[in-house]
Design a protein around this motif. Structure first.
Motif, mmCIF file in Angstrom:
data_model
loop_
_atom_site.group_PDB
_atom_site.id
_atom_site.type_symbol
_atom_site.label_atom_id
_atom_site.label_comp_id
_atom_site.label_asym_id
_atom_site.label_seq_id
_atom_site.Cartn_x
_atom_site.Cartn_y
_atom_site.Cartn_z
ATOM 1 N N GLY A 109 -14.807 -29.457 9.523
ATOM 2 C CA GLY A 109 -13.462 -28.892 9.543
ATOM 3 C C GLY A 109 -13.007 -28.386 8.182
ATOM 4 O O GLY A 109 -12.151 -27.502 8.100
ATOM 5 N N ILE A 110 -13.562 -28.935 7.121
ATOM 6 C CA ILE A 110 -13.203 -28.493 5.768
ATOM 7 C C ILE A 110 -14.131 -27.382 5.282
ATOM 8 O O ILE A 110 -13.689 -26.368 4.737
ATOM 9 C CB ILE A 110 -13.251 -29.676 4.788
ATOM 10 N N LEU A 138 -6.540 -23.356 5.397
ATOM 11 C CA LEU A 138 -6.930 -23.341 6.807
ATOM 12 C C LEU A 138 -7.596 -24.645 7.238
ATOM 13 O O LEU A 138 -7.617 -24.975 8.420
ATOM 14 C CB LEU A 138 -7.875 -22.167 7.078
ATOM 15 N N SER A 139 -8.157 -25.367 6.286
ATOM 16 C CA SER A 139 -8.877 -26.592 6.636
ATOM 17 C C SER A 139 -7.987 -27.813 6.727
ATOM 18 O O SER A 139 -8.440 -28.880 7.133
ATOM 19 C CB SER A 139 -9.975 -26.868 5.601
ATOM 20 N N SER A 140 -6.726 -27.682 6.341
ATOM 21 C CA SER A 140 -5.836 -28.844 6.384
ATOM 22 C C SER A 140 -5.554 -29.254 7.826
ATOM 23 O O SER A 140 -5.484 -28.425 8.726
ATOM 24 C CB SER A 140 -4.513 -28.527 5.671
ATOM 25 N N THR A 141 -5.408 -30.549 8.043
ATOM 26 C CA THR A 141 -5.181 -31.108 9.376
ATOM 27 C C THR A 141 -3.746 -31.605 9.500
ATOM 28 O O THR A 141 -3.256 -32.306 8.624
ATOM 29 C CB THR A 141 -6.137 -32.281 9.640
ATOM 30 N N SER A 142 -3.089 -31.239 10.585
ATOM 31 C CA SER A 142 -1.752 -31.765 10.854
ATOM 32 C C SER A 142 -1.897 -33.092 11.584
ATOM 33 O O SER A 142 -2.216 -33.126 12.780
ATOM 34 C CB SER A 142 -0.941 -30.776 11.690
ATOM 35 N N VAL A 163 -12.838 -40.545 17.091
ATOM 36 C CA VAL A 163 -13.491 -39.606 16.180
ATOM 37 C C VAL A 163 -12.473 -38.641 15.572
ATOM 38 O O VAL A 163 -12.485 -38.374 14.363
ATOM 39 C CB VAL A 163 -14.598 -38.823 16.919
ATOM 40 N N ALA A 164 -11.560 -38.123 16.412
ATOM 41 C CA ALA A 164 -10.575 -37.150 15.932
ATOM 42 C C ALA A 164 -9.614 -37.771 14.925
ATOM 43 O O ALA A 164 -9.308 -37.156 13.885
ATOM 44 C CB ALA A 164 -9.798 -36.566 17.114
ATOM 45 N N THR A 165 -9.124 -38.976 15.198
ATOM 46 C CA THR A 165 -8.169 -39.608 14.286
ATOM 47 C C THR A 165 -8.826 -39.976 12.959
ATOM 48 O O THR A 165 -8.241 -39.768 11.890
ATOM 49 C CB THR A 165 -7.566 -40.866 14.927
ATOM 50 N N THR A 166 -10.037 -40.510 13.001
ATOM 51 C CA THR A 166 -10.725 -40.868 11.759
ATOM 52 C C THR A 166 -11.042 -39.634 10.940
ATOM 53 O O THR A 166 -10.870 -39.622 9.713
ATOM 54 C CB THR A 166 -12.021 -41.641 12.070
ATOM 55 N N ALA A 167 -11.508 -38.571 11.600
ATOM 56 C CA ALA A 167 -11.799 -37.323 10.890
ATOM 57 C C ALA A 167 -10.532 -36.727 10.288
ATOM 58 O O ALA A 167 -10.555 -36.186 9.169
ATOM 59 C CB ALA A 167 -12.455 -36.321 11.847
ATOM 60 N N ALA A 168 -9.422 -36.817 11.004
ATOM 61 C CA ALA A 168 -8.160 -36.286 10.484
ATOM 62 C C ALA A 168 -7.718 -37.029 9.229
ATOM 63 O O ALA A 168 -7.217 -36.420 8.280
ATOM 64 C CB ALA A 168 -7.079 -36.376 11.564
ATOM 65 N N MET A 169 -7.907 -38.351 9.203
ATOM 66 C CA MET A 169 -7.535 -39.116 8.018
ATOM 67 C C MET A 169 -8.436 -38.778 6.837
ATOM 68 O O MET A 169 -7.979 -38.683 5.692
ATOM 69 C CB MET A 169 -7.614 -40.622 8.312
ATOM 70 N N LEU A 170 -9.727 -38.568 7.086
ATOM 71 C CA LEU A 170 -10.629 -38.155 6.007
ATOM 72 C C LEU A 170 -10.239 -36.782 5.474
ATOM 73 O O LEU A 170 -10.287 -36.538 4.264
ATOM 74 C CB LEU A 170 -12.077 -38.139 6.522
ATOM 75 N N ASP A 171 -9.844 -35.877 6.370
ATOM 76 C CA ASP A 171 -9.365 -34.558 5.939
ATOM 77 C C ASP A 171 -8.139 -34.680 5.050
ATOM 78 O O ASP A 171 -7.976 -33.930 4.080
ATOM 79 C CB ASP A 171 -9.018 -33.694 7.159
ATOM 80 N N ASP A 172 -7.266 -35.635 5.383
ATOM 81 C CA ASP A 172 -6.041 -35.819 4.605
ATOM 82 C C ASP A 172 -6.363 -36.243 3.177
ATOM 83 O O ASP A 172 -5.756 -35.756 2.221
ATOM 84 C CB ASP A 172 -5.153 -36.865 5.281
ATOM 85 N N ILE A 174 -9.297 -35.760 1.531
ATOM 86 C CA ILE A 174 -9.974 -34.654 0.850
ATOM 87 C C ILE A 174 -8.985 -33.538 0.534
ATOM 88 O O ILE A 174 -9.104 -32.855 -0.488
ATOM 89 C CB ILE A 174 -11.130 -34.134 1.722
ATOM 90 N N GLY A 175 -7.989 -33.361 1.403
ATOM 91 C CA GLY A 175 -6.967 -32.357 1.132
ATOM 92 C C GLY A 175 -6.207 -32.627 -0.157
ATOM 93 O O GLY A 175 -5.813 -31.706 -0.868
ATOM 94 N N LEU A 176 -5.989 -33.907 -0.481
ATOM 95 C CA LEU A 176 -5.340 -34.244 -1.749
ATOM 96 C C LEU A 176 -6.149 -33.730 -2.941
ATOM 97 O O LEU A 176 -5.594 -33.220 -3.916
ATOM 98 C CB LEU A 176 -5.170 -35.762 -1.860
#
Length: 342
Positions: A109-110, A138-142, A163-172, A174-176
């Motif tokens: 996703g990133i 574009l890669s940021s997750t809401s 899987v979706a929730t864990t991946a979203a938290m990892l995106d958050d 990395i987004g920082l």
């Protein structure tokens, strides 16, 4: 006293226009949310449009100060949404079993948007910095949108939801880091500061590892012994009020500590939810496998103490948080979230 107008905040009764506006606003948020959830499992779309209608750039029935207050209250709703839907509803065993897949989903996703931005940058004569910034955006997750849709479709506790929730938290997390990188690139004399770039990663890893080790080797064994010897503990320890106090202090303390340390407050809220969910699992295990020291009397005491209703994180949330968070705070988040689309 006449010249000191800021000595106290004067109480003024709201006008009937203000009361009617707020009443219609709150009713519309919840009624449209319920209706759209039943039809298309996405009531948040209606809340976005209500925010546009009531605020800027719509009818502007709310001034900027009111919109700022709504935004702050809405972020509290987002923290509670991540805590409950992301952490409290997640099984620790399921997270461990799907961690590798979640990491792959997060990296995809990133990496995909950033890679696509670099491939297409020649079409608009963009620089590498601009391509990276566009891909990172574009890669940021809401998180709020992800968790709300998973909850409304009742997929939050499934394999896909984990899987979706864990991946979203990892995106958050990395987004920082990407925000720090883009901020450095935007400075005139751009120079990377390793501390500001990698600090969110190491702080996040430190929080996660520290909590994991602390629960495994310290809090876990203590909690198990406490469940066995619950009949010896003071009565107030087994009350819903005490559980509410402990869980709330833990949530506020860890979220505040994470924010001051430089990592995501949402990631911290997710970790607290996972911790509470893990402790709830220990409560269930203690009921399924009662402990005995070899004597029937102690076995009966242990069994009777386990038969008593133990306040779990889910029960505490449903009693104290569910209604105000679900009816007011989370809708206010999506009302303020609409600013990204206007």
């Amino acid at each position: 006293m006449a010249g000191n107008t800021d000595a106290a905040f004067a109480y003024d009764e709201p006008s009937i226009t203000t009361l009617l506006s707020w009443t219609a606003f709150l009713l519309a948020l919840n009624l449209i949310n319920v209706a759209l959830d039943k039809l298309i499992y996405c009531g948040l779309i209606g809340q976005l449009f209500i925010g546009i209608l009531w605020g800027t750039p719509g009818a502007k029935w709310f001034d900027h100060e009111t919109e700022a207050v709504i935004q702050k209250l809405g972020y509290l709703g987002l923290i509670m949404l991540v805590y409950e839907a992301g952490g409290l509803s997640t099984s620790m065993k399921s997270v461990k079993a799907n961690l590798l897949l979640s990491i792959c989903v997060a990296l995809t996703g990133i990496g995909a948007p950033i890679g696509l931005s670099f491939i297409l940058k020649e079409l608009v004569s963009a620089s590498s910095v601009q391509a990276f910034a566009a891909g990172a955006a574009l890669s940021s997750t809401s998180l709020g949108t992800t968790f709300t849709i998973l909850c409304s479709t009742e997929l939050i506790a499934t394999h896909l939801g984990t899987v979706a929730t864990t991946a979203a938290m990892l995106d958050d997390v990395i987004g920082l880091v990407m925000i720090q990188v883009i901020s450095n690139l935007g400075v005139a004399d751009a120079s990377f500061s390793p501390t500001t770039v990698v600090r969110p990663v190491f702080v996040s890893l430190g929080f996660a590892l520290g909590i994991l080790l602390g629960c495994t080797f310290c809090l876990g064994p203590i909690f198990k012994k406490a469940l066995v010897a619950k009949h010896r503990a003071p009565d107030f320890v087994a009350t819903m009020q005490f559980a509410f106090l402990v869980q709330t202090v833990s949530l506020v303390g860890i979220v505040a500590g994470a924010s001051y340390a430089g990592t995501s407050s949402l990631f911290a809220a997710y970790l607290v939810g996972v911790i509470v969910s893990w402790f709830d699992g220990l409560v269930v295990e203690s009921k399924e496998t009662p402990v005995s020291d070899g004597t029937q009397s102690e076995a009966r005491i242990s069994q009777s103490s386990q038969d008593k209703e133990t306040p779990t994180g889910t029960k505490v949330y449903e009693k104290y948080y569910k209604e105000p968070v679900g009816r007011i705070l989370i809708p206010l988040f999506f009302v303020s979230f609409r600013a990204l689309y206007t």
